[in-house]
Design a protein around this motif. Structure first.
Motif, PDB file in Angstrom:
ATOM      1  N   LEU A 179       0.820  -1.213   0.000  1.00  0.00           N
ATOM      2  CA  LEU A 179       0.000   0.000   0.000  1.00  0.00           C
ATOM      3  C   LEU A 179       0.853   1.261   0.000  1.00  0.00           C
ATOM      4  O   LEU A 179       0.373   2.328  -0.354  1.00  0.00           O
ATOM      5  N   ILE A 180       2.114   1.134   0.409  1.00  0.00           N
ATOM      6  CA  ILE A 180       2.939   2.351   0.532  1.00  0.00           C
ATOM      7  C   ILE A 180       2.983   3.128  -0.774  1.00  0.00           C
ATOM      8  O   ILE A 180       2.699   4.320  -0.785  1.00  0.00           O
ATOM      9  N   PRO A 181       3.312   2.479  -1.907  1.00  0.00           N
ATOM     10  CA  PRO A 181       3.330   3.281  -3.142  1.00  0.00           C
ATOM     11  C   PRO A 181       1.948   3.703  -3.604  1.00  0.00           C
ATOM     12  O   PRO A 181       1.836   4.625  -4.418  1.00  0.00           O
ATOM     13  N   VAL A 182       0.915   3.045  -3.109  1.00  0.00           N
ATOM     14  CA  VAL A 182      -0.424   3.347  -3.613  1.00  0.00           C
ATOM     15  C   VAL A 182      -0.848   4.761  -3.233  1.00  0.00           C
ATOM     16  O   VAL A 182      -1.427   5.482  -4.039  1.00  0.00           O
ATOM     17  N   PHE A 183      -0.490   5.183  -2.011  1.00  0.00           N
ATOM     18  CA  PHE A 183      -0.946   6.513  -1.577  1.00  0.00           C
ATOM     19  C   PHE A 183      -0.360   7.632  -2.431  1.00  0.00           C
ATOM     20  O   PHE A 183      -1.117   8.468  -2.939  1.00  0.00           O
ATOM     21  N   PRO A 184       0.946   7.657  -2.605  1.00  0.00           N
ATOM     22  CA  PRO A 184       1.455   8.729  -3.483  1.00  0.00           C
ATOM     23  C   PRO A 184       0.902   8.619  -4.900  1.00  0.00           C
ATOM     24  O   PRO A 184       0.641   9.633  -5.548  1.00  0.00           O
ATOM     25  N   PHE A 185       0.675   7.385  -5.360  1.00  0.00           N
ATOM     26  CA  PHE A 185       0.142   7.244  -6.707  1.00  0.00           C
ATOM     27  C   PHE A 185      -1.261   7.811  -6.792  1.00  0.00           C
ATOM     28  O   PHE A 185      -1.624   8.477  -7.763  1.00  0.00           O
ATOM     29  N   ALA A 186      -2.045   7.558  -5.741  1.00  0.00           N
ATOM     30  CA  ALA A 186      -3.383   8.130  -5.716  1.00  0.00           C
ATOM     31  C   ALA A 186      -3.302   9.645  -5.745  1.00  0.00           C
ATOM     32  O   ALA A 186      -4.059  10.311  -6.465  1.00  0.00           O
ATOM     33  N   ALA A 187      -2.342  10.176  -4.992  1.00  0.00           N
ATOM     34  CA  ALA A 187      -2.175  11.632  -4.993  1.00  0.00           C
ATOM     35  C   ALA A 187      -1.820  12.115  -6.390  1.00  0.00           C
ATOM     36  O   ALA A 187      -2.334  13.135  -6.860  1.00  0.00           O
ATOM     37  N   PHE A 188      -0.958  11.363  -7.070  1.00  0.00           N
ATOM     38  CA  PHE A 188      -0.582  11.716  -8.448  1.00  0.00           C
ATOM     39  C   PHE A 188      -1.804  11.760  -9.337  1.00  0.00           C
ATOM     40  O   PHE A 188      -2.021  12.717 -10.090  1.00  0.00           O
ATOM     41  N   LEU A 189      -2.649  10.715  -9.227  1.00  0.00           N
ATOM     42  CA  LEU A 189      -3.836  10.681 -10.086  1.00  0.00           C
ATOM     43  C   LEU A 189      -4.763  11.847  -9.758  1.00  0.00           C
ATOM     44  O   LEU A 189      -5.270  12.517 -10.665  1.00  0.00           O
ATOM     45  N   GLU A 244      -1.912  25.792  -3.007  1.00  0.00           N
ATOM     46  CA  GLU A 244      -0.687  25.629  -3.782  1.00  0.00           C
ATOM     47  C   GLU A 244      -0.877  24.683  -4.972  1.00  0.00           C
ATOM     48  O   GLU A 244       0.010  23.927  -5.343  1.00  0.00           O
ATOM     49  N   ASP A 245      -2.077  24.661  -5.555  1.00  0.00           N
ATOM     50  CA  ASP A 245      -2.321  23.810  -6.723  1.00  0.00           C
ATOM     51  C   ASP A 245      -1.980  22.344  -6.481  1.00  0.00           C
ATOM     52  O   ASP A 245      -1.312  21.702  -7.281  1.00  0.00           O
ATOM     53  N   GLY A 246      -2.402  21.827  -5.385  1.00  0.00           N
ATOM     54  CA  GLY A 246      -2.249  20.382  -5.203  1.00  0.00           C
ATOM     55  C   GLY A 246      -1.243  19.992  -4.158  1.00  0.00           C
ATOM     56  O   GLY A 246      -1.055  18.805  -3.898  1.00  0.00           O
ATOM     57  N   ALA A 247      -0.590  20.965  -3.534  1.00  0.00           N
ATOM     58  CA  ALA A 247       0.395  20.619  -2.514  1.00  0.00           C
ATOM     59  C   ALA A 247      -0.270  19.850  -1.374  1.00  0.00           C
ATOM     60  O   ALA A 247       0.339  18.975  -0.762  1.00  0.00           O
ATOM     61  N   GLY A 248      -1.526  20.170  -1.111  1.00  0.00           N
ATOM     62  CA  GLY A 248      -2.237  19.487  -0.032  1.00  0.00           C
ATOM     63  C   GLY A 248      -2.318  17.998  -0.283  1.00  0.00           C
ATOM     64  O   GLY A 248      -1.977  17.182   0.582  1.00  0.00           O
ATOM     65  N   TYR A 249      -2.746  17.644  -1.494  1.00  0.00           N
ATOM     66  CA  TYR A 249      -2.826  16.216  -1.834  1.00  0.00           C
ATOM     67  C   TYR A 249      -1.447  15.579  -1.768  1.00  0.00           C
ATOM     68  O   TYR A 249      -1.279  14.449  -1.313  1.00  0.00           O
ATOM     69  N   ALA A 250      -0.452  16.337  -2.226  1.00  0.00           N
ATOM     70  CA  ALA A 250       0.900  15.791  -2.272  1.00  0.00           C
ATOM     71  C   ALA A 250       1.392  15.496  -0.860  1.00  0.00           C
ATOM     72  O   ALA A 250       1.888  14.403  -0.563  1.00  0.00           O
ATOM     73  N   VAL A 251       1.220  16.480   0.031  1.00  0.00           N
ATOM     74  CA  VAL A 251       1.676  16.275   1.398  1.00  0.00           C
ATOM     75  C   VAL A 251       0.905  15.119   2.027  1.00  0.00           C
ATOM     76  O   VAL A 251       1.481  14.258   2.702  1.00  0.00           O
ATOM     77  N   GLY A 252      -0.417  15.087   1.744  1.00  0.00           N
ATOM     78  CA  GLY A 252      -1.223  14.003   2.295  1.00  0.00           C
ATOM     79  C   GLY A 252      -0.728  12.644   1.837  1.00  0.00           C
ATOM     80  O   GLY A 252      -0.528  11.728   2.656  1.00  0.00           O
ATOM     81  N   GLY A 253      -0.511  12.513   0.533  1.00  0.00           N
ATOM     82  CA  GLY A 253      -0.051  11.230   0.000  1.00  0.00           C
ATOM     83  C   GLY A 253       1.292  10.842   0.565  1.00  0.00           C
ATOM     84  O   GLY A 253       1.512   9.699   0.993  1.00  0.00           O
TER      85      GLY A 253
END
Lengths: 653, 505, 109
Positions: free
Chosen positions: A7-17, A30-39
């Motif tokens: 699952l570890i890579p899945v979270f950042p990948f979800a953030a990417f999508l 910041e145009d998506g920094a929130g999702y990025a930090v979350g992932g």
């Protein structure tokens, strides 16, 4: 817990999508920094849990969940996860540095506007595939992620694609690392032929690996290390890394210092059970590492671009790691100890922290000053107190001043190389290169620090300290860079811990208490030698770049002057590649193109013309005069008659 | 669900009917694209039904005795056409035809969408496209040499007109060259077919029946027939040195024509080799193995090197096709199951990827008015979506893992190493050259500062009818890149069956 | 009965005259007339051989009139041919204002 590690890579990948597909207005901060930090944070939490499990003694090597990727007859490729001590170290590096850098980016990339979305998407994709690389349980899966991190590197180096130099650097980085990737692929294919599987669990079994003939094993391991030469920027494929500094500094810190370039070292460490069966390859690894460490350090001595200094420093430190791995293999083979291996892995971790720190500090400086050129900086120490202090911590760490992290791992590396010298004298030479590099490292780092922060400003700028969101990760990283060396003393010692991942190779168990380790380190005179050299390097930098009145032009004359020119031109290696690409490859392609146009196509058109020409001759018979046609008919008839009546009977038909 | 429905014939007939209607529209030319779209869509949906049926109910190759080759075909239909000569209308599908068949219906559909704003003689344009679809579909499912040849030749005519009528400035030369070159190759193939027919002497053109005889032909006979077939199919593939028709045809052809030419017509060559030549003539193939391998390696390297020198984006992509189809031939040349499976997959992969590339070249041409790389530059700023799509296409084509070509290339190299050991280091270098020319082209055309060598003030991003087909293809490229087993699981049993049935494996 | 050689020489002469005319005359009408002469020389042969056949097989009562019939056919077709030929000439004349055959040579390459 470990079986959920996928699952570890899945979270950042979800953030990417999410970042790349969601409508723009929902991206908010910041145009998506929130999702990025979350992932990144979610992956960090999972990673920490996994690391915790590994620390408490459980691993998952070959018995994890599997996914059947491809089956062709009796050949099958499965994907799975492989968690051991080495994986845990890499996970720690990727998760901590990755998360901190994403946070830092929120400040650093603030001014980029629209482009931030692309930035965060690409960086999350990178973090995701980097995790994927780290937890792979077979070479094919690793190769797939290996190429994908290269792709992300390409995209992020070329982030400011409208700059021709960035576009060019991105291309170079991809192509040069691709050369390494090809070698890796060839190595994998060789192993696949003889073993019939690419799973680590099968390959690392000494019995199944015995199916590979010795010479093929040497070739295969050397080729796999070839992949590392490309990715970890080892000599002679190292010149892409300084060029890669065209990307944003955060990218340099994450990809080109802390994680992706470590993938090569990681791969080599991962392949240890194979490498130790081929001492020739080990020697190759060590020599490449030693040469890289020395050459890169020399170029760093004269570089004036702050990021390039750090890039060459990274190459040099990566050289240390491969050197330690090469030497460590000899130790495993002949001395039954994982000393070199553990030194390399420890240095990998420490370097990730202090080099990420140094890059982020440099980023903070660039953010404030707006240039990369150290000759235009100076005097920033007073205005950027946090940046200058954290960078000082980083510089001391990399220079190897106790008790900061760099000291412990570098000392272990050099000790291992010296120890390996007992089994092959080449290692004494390599040790000498390593110890020379210590001096140079201390010198160029403090040259950088003094040029940047000390003295008076050398150009007109209004520098100010970076916002908190940038200095906060700096402080955390500085703390880590200071203390991560103490990992050497965890419970039974780092060596004992990391030997778990090369379990079958080392038979003697090394429980070591902290006092044992300290006793060994400080009982060794070589430790003091490297310390003296490091302090000497710092002192020289202090004298040359801090104290006024030092005439640096003495170095610009005579042999040293010529040497300096060679160094400023990066030993002409880059130029050699450019010339090779342009004058050889491109010239060959032009010749081939002309050959294709004029010779091959010429023959084709020649046939066409032959048809056309012969038709041209024949058509003159067609005058359009009916009477001539009729005459020809009559003549033909007569000829036919003569033939039928006289010639044919005469011939006997 | 399809019990007793002659579904393959239906799919082949649909575009034919569509083309007849399109041709006879008279003045209502604007309807042409709608009718073409409707029929292509219907054919595509039916082909999806075929896929569904095929996947839920795959034939299981009998593990022991193989009684008859025709056991391996689904949706089998056979009707007598000319009884005295033994000509039958026979169609059937196995795992080798399936991916190519669906690829055909898909690419034809997407090409029709892509050509949505064609204004020059739309009736004929869309009608010819449908005729082309008929021909290609027929080739991929024919099990009778006569039908195979007929469909094979049908394909030439619409393509000739597409290049000759809707082509670029040098279209006449390109069209004639394409036609004559590939026609000469067809003749070689026809001779080979006739030789097999008469040598077998069983008064039938059935591929299956002839194959059962032809495996026992004398070594010399097999060698000669195989050589003729290799030439016949190799020109289409294309293989060096019979490739020069391809760049010319592509440079002049309209975008949709290029898509179909590279995406489908080239596959016919490879399909012919694996469907007809290799299983039917095992010893001939064995004797020609080294020749095939050398040609394949030369094609791979030579094509890649040529790409570096190109200044026309589309011509570069055309040359890259030569390089990538070399992988197909290389896979086949190993004559092992792994290599052949990989070769078939590479055909499928190349069909998807090259369609994206040609469509994007078309977009660049339409929006910027030129494809000359030195005149382009910095397009990413003006057309970000197009730049992204083009980049993804290039990355897919250079064999990036996670996208569709990687699995094929990796398997081909593995198969070659299994067969010839260290020789694999010769073609493997092409991987780096491939990365080189694609990324260099990207750097020069879409990165860097915006060009001032052409007027970019009116350059727009992709239109919907251009973007949607490319996006669909890219999604498919990603899906089949991550899960290549979806296709491999279909191809492998068929290849295994064919190779075991005739002792070629 | 006139010996057969006479007839043969006669028809050959007729044929050669016709052929000579076709090959040398420039006026298309004359060429057409010469073609008619050649046709008639063939007709003479047909009729001649037919009658000789009947004479030679008179004992067996084996008369074969097909040669005569052929000649009739031939004459009829010649008539039609002349009609078509003259029509063509007429339209050629309208087009080119001449019926000289060596001027009308666009039927080439």
């Amino acid at each position: 817990m470990l079986e959920y590690a996928w699952l570890i890579p899945v979270f950042p990948f979800a953030a990417f999508l999410l970042i790349s597909l969601l409508p723009k207005r929902t991206l908010s901060w910041e145009d998506g920094a929130g999702y990025a930090v979350g992932g990144a944070a979610a992956a960090l939490i999972l990673s920490v849990l996994v690391i915790w499990e590994v620390m408490s003694g459980s691993t998952m090597v070959g018995d994890g969940p599997k996914f059947e990727w491809l089956v062709i007859g009796d050949i099958s490729f499965t994907f799975g996860i492989w968690i051991d001590q080495l994986t845990a170290v890499m996970l720690l590096v990727v998760s901590v540095v990755g998360t901190l850098i994403v946070v830092y980016s929120a400040g650093y990339m603030h001014g980029e506007g629209e482009k931030r979305r692309r930035y965060y998407a690409e960086i999350m994709l990178f973090i995701s595939v980097m995790y994927g690389l780290v937890i792979s349980d077979n070479y094919l899966q690793m190769f797939i992620f290996w190429e994908l991190v290269g792709l992300c590197s390409y995209l992020l180096i070329g982030f400011w694609y409208e700059k021709p130099s960035a576009a060019s650097a991105a291309k170079r980085a991809f192509i040069v690392t691709r050369v390494g990737d090809i070698m890796l692929m060839a190595g994998i294919i060789i192993l696949f032929k003889y073993v019939g599987s690419l799973d680590f669990v099968t390959l690392f079994d000494q019995e199944t690996a015995a199916a590979v003939p010795t010479d093929m094993m040497v070739l295969a391991t050397a080729l796999i290390f070839g992949g590392a030469i490309g990715k970890s920027a080892q000599f002679p494929l190292h010149e892409w890394l300084p060029d890669a500094m065209e990307g944003p500094t955060t990218v340099s810190a994450l990809i080109h210092a802390a994680t992706m370039v470590k993938a090569g070292v990681y791969l080599t460490a991962r392949s240890y059970p194979l490498l130790v069966q081929a001492p020739e390859s080990l020697l190759f690894v060590a020599v490449i590492g030693g040469v890289t460490a020395l050459i890169a350090a020399t170029v760093a001595l004269v570089a004036t671009d702050i990021k390039r200094v750090l890039a060459y420093s990274t190459i040099s430190q990566l050289g240390y790691m491969t050197l330690a791995l090469g030497a460590g293999g000899y130790l495993v083979l002949y001395a039954d100890t994982g000393g070199g291996y553990s030194a390399a892995v420890l240095h990998l971790m420490n370097h990730a922290f202090f080099k990420a720190l140094l890059f982020l500090c440099a980023g903070s400086v660039i953010h404030a000053v707006g240039t990369n050129d150290m000759r235009l900086m100076g005097g920033l120490g007073k205005k950027m107190r946090i940046t200058s202090m954290t960078m000082l911590v980083g510089a001391l760490a990399i220079a190897g001043i106790p008790p900061l992290s760099g000291f412990w791992s570098k000392d272990e590396v050099l000790a291992a190389v010296y120890h390996a010298g007992e089994f092959n004298a080449v290692f004494f030479l390599l040790w000498f290169m390593g110890i020379a590099t210590v001096f140079m490292t201390a010198f160029y780092m403090f040259r950088l620090w003094f040029m940047t922060f000390a003295g008076e400003p050398r150009s007109d700028y209004h520098a100010h300290e970076s916002p908190k969101i940038m200095t906060f990760p700096l402080m955390i990283l500085a703390a880590l860079a200071a203390v991560s060396g103490f990992a050497l003393f965890i419970s039974d010692g780092f060596k004992y811990f990391i030997e778990g991942s090369i379990g079958g190779l080392v038979h003697e168990v090394h429980h070591e208490s902290a006092t044992d380790i300290l006793g060994v380190i400080f009982g060794d005179p070589l430790t003091y030698l490297s310390l003296v050299l490091a302090v000497g390097g710092m002192f020289l930098a202090y004298k040359m770049y801090y104290l006024p009145g030092f005439d640096r032009s003495v170095f610009a004359r005579g042999i040293s002057g010529r040497l300096q020119v060679a160094l400023e031109n990066r030993w002409y290696i880059s130029k050699f590649y450019d010339d090779f690409a342009l004058r050889v490859v491109y010239a060959v392609s032009l010749v081939a193109d002309a050959f294709d146009r004029y010779v091959i196509d010429g023959i084709v058109n020649g046939f066409a013309h032959l048809g056309g020409r012969s038709g041209n001759v024949m058509r003159t018979v067609q005058t359009g005069n009916v009477q001539r046609y009729a005459g020809l008919v009559v003549i033909g008839l007569c000829l036919l008659l003569i033939f039928m009546l006289y010639i044919a009977p005469w011939g006997g038909w | 669900m399809l019990e007793g429905v002659p579904v393959l014939s239906l799919i082949i007939l649909l575009p034919l009917v569509g083309s007849l209607i399109t041709f006879s529209l008279g003045r209502r030319e604007n309807l042409a694209k709608w009718i073409a779209l409707a029929f292509a869509l219907a054919a595509f949906i039916l082909s999806l039904v075929v896929v569904y049926e095929f996947v839920v109910d795959p034939y299981s190759a009998p593990s022991g005795e193989i009684e008859s080759y025709s056991n391996g075909y689904q949706f089998y239909e056979s009707h007598v056409w000319v009884e005295t000569l033994g000509i039958n209308y026979t169609v059937g599908m196995d795992g080798i035809s399936l991916p190519l068949f669906v690829l055909t219906t898909l690419l034809c559909l997407l090409s029709i969408v892509f050509s949505w704003n064609t204004t020059k003689r739309p009736k004929e344009y869309f009608g010819l496209m449908l005729v082309l679809e008929v021909g290609v579909l027929g080739v991929f499912v024919s099990l009778d040499y006569f039908m195979f040849y007929v469909f094979w030749e049908i394909v030439l005519i619409p393509m000739y007109f597409m290049i000759g009528v809707w082509g670029g400035p040098n279209k006449d030369y390109a069209a004639i060259k394409f036609f004559i070159y590939t026609h000469v190759a067809s003749l070689a193939m026809l001779i080979a077919i006739m030789a097999m027919y008469f040598e077998a002497g069983i008064e039938t053109f059935s591929m299956v029946a002839i194959a059962e005889e032809s495996v026992a032909f004398s070594r010399n006979m097999q060698f000669v027939i195989f050589a003729a077939m290799l030439f016949g199919f190799g020109v289409k593939l294309p293989m060096v040195p019979f490739h020069t028709w391809l760049p010319d045809a592509h440079v002049e052809a309209p975008t949709a024509g290029s898509v179909l030419l590279a995406g489908l017509l080239l596959k016919m060559g490879g399909y012919g080799l694996i469907r007809v030549a290799i299983p039917s003539l095992p010893t001939g193939a064995e004797d020609m193995m080294i020749v095939m391998a050398v040609i394949a390696v030369v094609s791979i390297l030579y094509g890649a090197v040529l790409c570096l020198a190109q200044t026309d984006l589309k011509k570069m992509v055309a040359y890259s096709s030569i390089s990538h189809m070399g992988f197909v031939l290389l896979g086949f040349a190993t004559l092992g199951e792994l290599g052949i499976v990989a070769g078939v997959f590479q055909m499928f992969a190349h069909g998807l990827v090259t369609a994206v590339l040609f469509m994007m070249c078309g977009v660049v041409q339409h929006k910027c008015g030129t494809r000359s790389i030195p005149h382009l530059g910095g397009l990413a700023k003006k057309m970000p979506i197009a730049a992204t799509l083009l980049t993804v296409g290039f990355l897919a084509s250079l064999g990036l893992p996670g996208l569709v070509s990687f699995a094929a290339e990796f398997m081909v190299f593995a198969a070659m190493f299994f067969k010839w050991g260290m020789w694999v280091f010769v073609p493997i270098g092409a991987v780096a050259i491939t990365a080189g020319y694609y990324l260099w082209a990207l750097q020069r055309s879409i990165f860097g500062p915006l060009t001032d060598r052409i007027d970019t003030s009116h350059v727009k991003d992709v239109d919907w009818y251009e973007g949607v087909p490319v996006a669909i293809l890219i999604v498919l490229i990603a899906i089949f890149g991550v899960f290549p087993a979806l296709v491999f699981d279909r191809i492998w049993p068929a290849v295994d069956f064919a190779m075991r049935a005739f002792g070629g494996g | 009965m006139i010996p057969i050689e006479y007839w043969l020489v006669f028809s050959s002469l007729l044929f050669c005259i016709g052929a000579y005319g076709v090959l040398t005359k420039r006026n298309a009408i004359v060429v057409l007339m010469c073609i008619e002469i050649m046709l008639n020389s063939a007709n003479i042969n047909l009729v001649m051989f037919s009658s000789y056949h009947s004479v030679l097989h008179i004992d067996a009562m084996d008369t074969d009139p097909s040669g005569q019939a052929f000649a009739l056919f031939s004459i009829a077709i010649a008539a039609a041919e002349v009609a078509v030929g003259l029509a063509i000439l007429l339209s050629v004349y309208r087009q080119y204002k001449t019926i000289e055959v060596d001027k009308i040579n666009i039927l080439r390459w």
